[in-house]
Structure formats: structure tokens, C-alpha cells
Design a protein around this motif. Structure first.
Motif, PDB file in Angstrom:
ATOM      1  N   VAL A  42      -0.453 -15.283  10.306  1.00 26.02           N
ATOM      2  CA  VAL A  42      -0.548 -15.860  11.647  1.00 26.02           C
ATOM      3  C   VAL A  42       0.623 -16.773  11.976  1.00 26.02           C
ATOM      4  O   VAL A  42       0.829 -17.122  13.140  1.00 26.02           O
ATOM      5  N   ASP A  43       1.414 -17.144  10.978  1.00 25.01           N
ATOM      6  CA  ASP A  43       2.611 -17.959  11.210  1.00 25.01           C
ATOM      7  C   ASP A  43       3.869 -17.117  11.303  1.00 25.01           C
ATOM      8  O   ASP A  43       4.968 -17.662  11.401  1.00 25.01           O
ATOM      9  N   GLY A  44       3.718 -15.796  11.276  1.00 26.16           N
ATOM     10  CA  GLY A  44       4.879 -14.917  11.383  1.00 26.16           C
ATOM     11  C   GLY A  44       5.580 -14.632  10.075  1.00 26.16           C
ATOM     12  O   GLY A  44       6.628 -13.974  10.063  1.00 26.16           O
ATOM     13  N   ASN A  45       5.030 -15.101   8.974  1.00 26.41           N
ATOM     14  CA  ASN A  45       5.602 -14.769   7.669  1.00 26.41           C
ATOM     15  C   ASN A  45       5.314 -13.313   7.326  1.00 26.41           C
ATOM     16  O   ASN A  45       4.200 -12.826   7.547  1.00 26.41           O
ATOM     17  N   LEU A  46       6.311 -12.626   6.787  1.00 21.57           N
ATOM     18  CA  LEU A  46       6.179 -11.235   6.387  1.00 21.57           C
ATOM     19  C   LEU A  46       6.142 -11.177   4.866  1.00 21.57           C
ATOM     20  O   LEU A  46       7.104 -11.552   4.205  1.00 21.57           O
ATOM     21  N   LEU A  47       5.022 -10.727   4.317  1.00 20.96           N
ATOM     22  CA  LEU A  47       4.778 -10.752   2.886  1.00 20.96           C
ATOM     23  C   LEU A  47       4.809  -9.345   2.321  1.00 20.96           C
ATOM     24  O   LEU A  47       4.245  -8.417   2.921  1.00 20.96           O
ATOM     25  N   ILE A  48       5.449  -9.168   1.167  1.00 21.51           N
ATOM     26  CA  ILE A  48       5.422  -7.880   0.475  1.00 21.51           C
ATOM     27  C   ILE A  48       4.053  -7.706  -0.163  1.00 21.51           C
ATOM     28  O   ILE A  48       3.591  -8.551  -0.921  1.00 21.51           O
ATOM     29  N   ASP A  49       3.423  -6.581   0.138  1.00 19.36           N
ATOM     30  CA  ASP A  49       2.054  -6.338  -0.307  1.00 19.36           C
ATOM     31  C   ASP A  49       2.046  -5.497  -1.584  1.00 19.36           C
ATOM     32  O   ASP A  49       2.306  -4.293  -1.544  1.00 19.36           O
ATOM     33  N   LEU A  50       1.737  -6.119  -2.709  1.00 20.83           N
ATOM     34  CA  LEU A  50       1.570  -5.391  -3.968  1.00 20.83           C
ATOM     35  C   LEU A  50       0.108  -5.413  -4.421  1.00 20.83           C
ATOM     36  O   LEU A  50      -0.182  -5.266  -5.599  1.00 20.83           O
ATOM     37  N   GLY A  51      -0.789  -5.581  -3.445  1.00 20.92           N
ATOM     38  CA  GLY A  51      -2.214  -5.641  -3.762  1.00 20.92           C
ATOM     39  C   GLY A  51      -3.065  -4.641  -3.013  1.00 20.92           C
ATOM     40  O   GLY A  51      -4.142  -4.261  -3.487  1.00 20.92           O
ATOM     41  N   ALA A  52      -2.624  -4.224  -1.809  1.00 19.53           N
ATOM     42  CA  ALA A  52      -3.327  -3.213  -1.007  1.00 19.53           C
ATOM     43  C   ALA A  52      -4.815  -3.524  -0.821  1.00 19.53           C
ATOM     44  O   ALA A  52      -5.661  -2.642  -0.861  1.00 19.53           O
ATOM     45  N   GLY A  53      -5.134  -4.807  -0.630  1.00 22.06           N
ATOM     46  CA  GLY A  53      -6.540  -5.169  -0.419  1.00 22.06           C
ATOM     47  C   GLY A  53      -7.419  -4.780  -1.587  1.00 22.06           C
ATOM     48  O   GLY A  53      -8.564  -4.376  -1.406  1.00 22.06           O
ATOM     49  N   THR A 108      -6.168  -0.184   0.811  1.00 22.45           N
ATOM     50  CA  THR A 108      -5.249   0.353   1.817  1.00 22.45           C
ATOM     51  C   THR A 108      -4.171   1.202   1.141  1.00 22.45           C
ATOM     52  O   THR A 108      -2.974   0.971   1.299  1.00 22.45           O
ATOM     53  N   THR A 109      -4.607   2.199   0.404  1.00 23.03           N
ATOM     54  CA  THR A 109      -3.697   3.093  -0.299  1.00 23.03           C
ATOM     55  C   THR A 109      -2.736   3.776   0.655  1.00 23.03           C
ATOM     56  O   THR A 109      -1.557   3.965   0.341  1.00 23.03           O
ATOM     57  N   VAL A 110      -3.209   4.162   1.834  1.00 22.97           N
ATOM     58  CA  VAL A 110      -2.353   4.828   2.826  1.00 22.97           C
ATOM     59  C   VAL A 110      -1.718   3.825   3.778  1.00 22.97           C
ATOM     60  O   VAL A 110      -1.173   4.207   4.817  1.00 22.97           O
ATOM     61  N   GLY A 111      -1.757   2.543   3.418  1.00 22.75           N
ATOM     62  CA  GLY A 111      -1.292   1.491   4.316  1.00 22.75           C
ATOM     63  C   GLY A 111      -2.441   0.972   5.148  1.00 22.75           C
ATOM     64  O   GLY A 111      -3.483   1.618   5.292  1.00 22.75           O
ATOM     65  N   ALA A 147     -11.232   5.391   2.573  1.00 18.58           N
ATOM     66  CA  ALA A 147     -11.307   5.375   4.041  1.00 18.58           C
ATOM     67  C   ALA A 147     -10.299   4.444   4.700  1.00 18.58           C
ATOM     68  O   ALA A 147     -10.538   3.971   5.807  1.00 18.58           O
ATOM     69  N   GLY A 148      -9.176   4.178   4.052  1.00 18.56           N
ATOM     70  CA  GLY A 148      -8.095   3.441   4.703  1.00 18.56           C
ATOM     71  C   GLY A 148      -8.454   2.047   5.161  1.00 18.56           C
ATOM     72  O   GLY A 148      -7.831   1.520   6.089  1.00 18.56           O
ATOM     73  N   GLY A 149      -9.446   1.430   4.557  1.00 18.78           N
ATOM     74  CA  GLY A 149      -9.826   0.064   4.915  1.00 18.78           C
ATOM     75  C   GLY A 149     -11.188  -0.052   5.561  1.00 18.78           C
ATOM     76  O   GLY A 149     -11.736  -1.151   5.675  1.00 18.78           O
ATOM     77  N   ILE A 198      -1.589  -9.389 -14.860  1.00 16.31           N
ATOM     78  CA  ILE A 198      -1.110  -9.278 -13.481  1.00 16.31           C
ATOM     79  C   ILE A 198      -1.124  -7.803 -13.116  1.00 16.31           C
ATOM     80  O   ILE A 198      -0.511  -6.976 -13.798  1.00 16.31           O
ATOM     81  N   ARG A 199      -1.843  -7.472 -12.058  1.00 16.16           N
ATOM     82  CA  ARG A 199      -1.974  -6.067 -11.663  1.00 16.16           C
ATOM     83  C   ARG A 199      -1.204  -5.800 -10.383  1.00 16.16           C
ATOM     84  O   ARG A 199      -1.118  -6.657  -9.491  1.00 16.16           O
ATOM     85  N   LEU A 200      -0.672  -4.609 -10.300  1.00 20.09           N
ATOM     86  CA  LEU A 200       0.139  -4.202  -9.162  1.00 20.09           C
ATOM     87  C   LEU A 200      -0.479  -2.962  -8.527  1.00 20.09           C
ATOM     88  O   LEU A 200      -0.654  -1.935  -9.192  1.00 20.09           O
ATOM     89  N   LEU A 201      -0.819  -3.081  -7.252  1.00 17.42           N
ATOM     90  CA  LEU A 201      -1.489  -2.014  -6.506  1.00 17.42           C
ATOM     91  C   LEU A 201      -0.830  -1.835  -5.145  1.00 17.42           C
ATOM     92  O   LEU A 201      -1.479  -1.986  -4.101  1.00 17.42           O
ATOM     93  N   PRO A 202       0.454  -1.525  -5.090  1.00 16.49           N
ATOM     94  CA  PRO A 202       1.100  -1.431  -3.783  1.00 16.49           C
ATOM     95  C   PRO A 202       0.549  -0.284  -2.950  1.00 16.49           C
ATOM     96  O   PRO A 202       0.122   0.745  -3.504  1.00 16.49           O
ATOM     97  N   PRO A 203       0.555  -0.417  -1.634  1.00 13.52           N
ATOM     98  CA  PRO A 203       0.245   0.738  -0.798  1.00 13.52           C
ATOM     99  C   PRO A 203       1.241   1.851  -1.100  1.00 13.52           C
ATOM    100  O   PRO A 203       2.413   1.577  -1.414  1.00 13.52           O
TER     101      PRO A 203
END
Length: 446
Positions: free
Chosen positions: A58-69, A73-76, A294-296, A419-424
Motif C-alpha cells: 500500500v506504500d508503493g513498495n515493489l517486493l520480489i515474491d519468493l513465497g507465492a502465498g 499463486t503458482t500461476v501468479g 485455483a490461482g488463489g 528457508i523455503r522458496l516457492l516463487p510463482p
């Protein structure tokens, strides 16, 4: 490489404020007054948009997602095929309850599950809302079909937070502490954990260790089901030694025991195959799925041998929201995206990049005790250098440093040191490389 998904969120890392920013801090104050303290969060930022390999706060920061929820969110987080399918279904109807007036979407998802899950036998499915619901219903089906009650689970397992699934889950804190008593007739046996098993133990030997204990402590003729994650999730991304799953499955088959594969976290292209069982050519009797399906949107399923699924009387399975039409539409969109965009291959590519990067870091980082996983489901286990003593404090410190630099990583493991890595699978090569660089730098500085 990245997959073309028409993502509207800028695909770069950018920190416009410190983490958390002022708007996230304001939301945190509102949350503290309104949300139960027992609901935790990994990061102190609040999402505004997400897609591809980026979460915008909400502050406009862009974060690299290596967790995919957590592998959802495997397909983004906003794949066009999912968005379009959901919008189309919402405009038609949001709910009728499949148990009252059924609809095609539920049937279509069940047909797709029969096609994709391991094995070419006749299969049927029942749809639910969450992974825990799917697991609980798989146990119900196994008990009803066999007339037995005992269930065997494994060390380091995670199967959910309902009363029955807490009993199946191995880790007390935070999942079980203070919530008992739990469901009965649940028994636990050792998992194949190559990093911590005796040196030289094969998968077949680890399986015999578990089978012997189950047979002696419970009795094969009393066991309704054995449930296992083909790759354990919350327990530490533990990949059993080759031959372990096949040996356990064969023992189950020989003794009339239902073999349940909990593919909630590892399923749907995450590991570079449709399901983690596929890597070992293991065909379960029942498969539980959720998360990436189901994409989220909230959807889960039990898919299995038709004769098992049909053993339960009419009305014995279901739920008001199970197989919600909007979630079913999302699942069909997500599966279409996985097939059309070559996401199984993309998962393999991502896994190769992660493994090579972490193995290079391991040469100068003796705290990296083990690197493991398949496809885009990878992890590193941190230990006191020169030992196998878990270092949970280091894992927490590394994750904190990554979060401060705008990279979402997750911890897990029975000992809290993984530490686990689950990128989209829609993340770009550039974002993945940058995220991994920040992770390795955090390892060095921590």
C-alpha cells in the motif's frame, strides 16, 4: 526467461519507504484493534496489487515474491486466464450450492483431476474449500471404505489445523499447543529424512523402519489409511530417499490400506511434474489437493479410485461452499494456464537456477547444511557450522534481512531452521536472480 501473463504490476524490486511504510503501519494499528492476535503474518506490509513475481504494498513498495502465498499463486496472483474465468462466472452466478442445484464447473474440475492425477484407473473427486478439509474427508473416505479406524502419519508432517488434521500434524508450536485433546486412533512413524537419517540409509530401509513400527504398534489389519506428503511442506521441504514412497505404497496395497498422498503444497506443477508422486512413479489410492489448484481462490479436492470414492453413502460428503462455482472457474483457468504456458518446464528451470545458486553459496557458507527440493519447491536447512545442530535463530535473521530488502521468503521446518522458496512460476529470470542474490547476501551478513 519469464512467462507472458500481461501483468499490470511493474516487474521490478523498488523500495520507496522503509519496511513497513507509513500506510502499512496505519493498517497494522487498525489490525491490532480488530483482528485476533492468534492470526500471524510473515511480513508487516499490506498488499495492494500482485502479479508475475512481484507484490506491491500500500506504500508503493515493489517486493520480489519468493513465497507465492505459500504455494498458492503458482500461476501468479493475477493471471489473465484466472481473472477472465472468475469475472465471467461472477457475472453469471456466485453460488447455488452443488448439493442443491449442481453446475458444470464442478463436474469439469473433477474431470480434469481424473485426467491429471497419477494413475490411469477410474477416478472420481469431491470438492471442498481448504487443504485441511480435503485431508479430513480423505480420512473419512478411507475409514468408511475399509471399516477400519487407525490412521498412520509421519514425523515432520503437516496436514492442517482442524482437530483431526492437528492430530495428524507433527509440530506442536504453533499448530497444536493448547488446542487438545485431539482426534484419536492416529499413530506416527519415522519419515525418510536423508539429511538426518543414519548415513547410508536407503529409501527402502527407511520405509521398512516405518512399516515395522506401524505393524507392531498398530497392526496392518487395523489401519484404514497411511497419509504422507510426497515432499513434506511445513516440516521442512523434506524429500524422502528414492524408493521410500514406493515401498510404503506397496505395503499399503498388500495389506488393504488406503495410501493417501497429501499433495496440497507439492501439487499442480510446483515440483516440475503435475504431482510430486509422479517423480517416483507412485500411484496413490487417494490424492488431496488445494493451494495451487485455483490461482488463489479457495478450492480443494479429494481424488481417488472410483470404488473408494463411491463407498460413502449419498450425503456423506459435501459442504455448503465445497466446489464453489467461482473457485471452480478459477481452477479451470489456472490449469489451462499451466498447460498452455509450459509451467511444468518452467518449474524445472526455476529449480535448476535456485539449486545452482544455493550450491555455489554453500561453498563459502558452512551454515548451509542441506539444499533440497524439486522444481520451484526448494529449501535450504541452516545448521551450526560443522554440525547438524539446527540454527533457527540464523534462519529467522536471514528471513528478516530479506524482508527488509523487499524479498518475500518463508521459513519452515520442525526445528524452524529451514528457508523455503516457492516463487510463482511467472517470475522472470531477472527477478529470481535478484531475489536469490539478496538471499545469499543476507546469509553472509547474518
Amino acid at each position: 526467461m519469464s512467462l507472458d501473463t500481461d501483468v499490470q504490476v511493474p516487474q521490478r524490486r523498488e523500495l520507496r519507504t522503509s519496511i513497513p511504510g507509513p500506510r502499512s503501519q496505519t493498517l497494522a494499528e487498525r489490525r491490532a484493534a480488530a483482528v485476533a492476535a492468534g492470526v500471524g503474518s510473515t511480513m508487516p506490509v499490506y498488499a495492494a496489487r500482485a502479479g508475475g513475481g512481484v507484490i506491491e504494498d500500500v506504500d508503493g513498495n515493489l517486493l520480489i515474491d519468493l513465497g507465492a502465498g505459500i504455494a498458492v499463486t503458482t500461476v501468479g496472483a493475477s493471471h489473465p486466464k484466472v481473472v477472465e474465468a472468475v469475472q465471467r462466472q461472477v457475472a453469471e452466478f456466485t453460488h447455488t450450492c452443488f448439493m442443491i442445484t449442481p453446475y458444470e464447473g464442478y463436474v469439469a474440475v473433477a474431470e480434469k483431476l481424473a485426467e491429471l492425477t497419477p494413475g490411469d484407473h477410474a477416478k472420481k473427486s469431491a470438492l471442498f474449500n481448504s487443504g485441511a478439509e480435503a485431508v479430513e474427508n480423505a480420512i473419512k473416505i478411507a475409514r468408511h471404505a475399509t471399516g477400519r479406524t487407525a490412521v498412520v502419519a509421519f514425523d515432520h508432517a503437516y496436514h492442517g489445523r482442524t482437530n483431526l488434521t492437528m492430530a495428524l500434524t507433527a509440530k506442536a508450536m504453533p499448530y497444536k499447543k493448547g488446542f487438545g485433546p485431539f482426534a484419536s486412533d492416529i499413530y506416527r512413524v519415522p519419515m525418510s529424512y536423508p539429511f538426518r537419517d543414519p548415513s547410508g540409509m536407503t529409501g527402502e530401509q527407511a520405509a521398512q523402519r516405518a512399516i515395522t513400527l506401524a505393524d507392531k504398534a498398530v497392526g496392518a489389519d487395523q489401519i484404514a489409511a497411511v497419509i504422507i506428503e510426497p515432499i513434506q511442506g511445513e516440516g521442512g521441504f523434506i524429500v524422502p530417499a528414492p524408493g521410500f514412497l514406493a515401498a510404503v505404497a506397496a505395503w499399503c496395497r498388500d495389506n488393504g490400506i488406503v495410501f493417501i498422498a497429501d499433495e496440497v503444497q507439492a501439487g499442480f506443477a510446483r515440483t516440475g511434474a503435475w504431482f510430486a508422486c509422479d517423480h517416483e512413479d507412485v500411484v496413490p489410492d487417494l490424492v488431496t489437493t488445494a493451494k495451487g489448484i485455483a490461482g488463489g481462490m479457495p478450492l480443494a479436492a479429494v481424488t481417488g479410485r472410483a470404488e473408494l470414492m463411491d463407498a460413502v453413502h449419498a450425503g456423506g460428503l459435501g459442504g455448503t461452499y465445497g466446489g464453489n462455482p467461482v473457485a471452480c472457474a478459477a481452477a479451470l483457468g489456472a490449469i489451462e494456464a499451466m498447460e498452455a504456458d509450459g509451467m511444468l518446464q518452467r518449474a524445472e528451470q526455476i529449480g535448476a537456477v535456485i539449486r545452482s545458486t544455493l550450491e555455489a553459496a554453500q561453498q563459502s557458507q558452512p551454515a548451509i547444511g542441506d539444499i533440497r527440493g524439486r522444481g520451484a519447491m526448494m529449501a535450504l536447512e541452516l545448521v551450526q557450522p560443522g554440525t547438524q545442530e539446527p540454527d533457527a535463530a540464523l534462519a529467522a535473521a536471514v528471513a528478516k534481512k530479506c524482508h527488509e530488502q523487499g524479498v518475500v521468503v518463508l521459513t519452515c521446518g520442525t526445528f524452524g531452521n529451514v528457508i523455503r522458496l516457492l516463487p510463482p512460476l511467472t517470475i522472470s529470470d531477472e527477478l529470481l536472480a535478484e531475489g536469490l542474490q539478496i538471499l545469499t547476501e543476507a546469509l553472509t551478513s547474518a
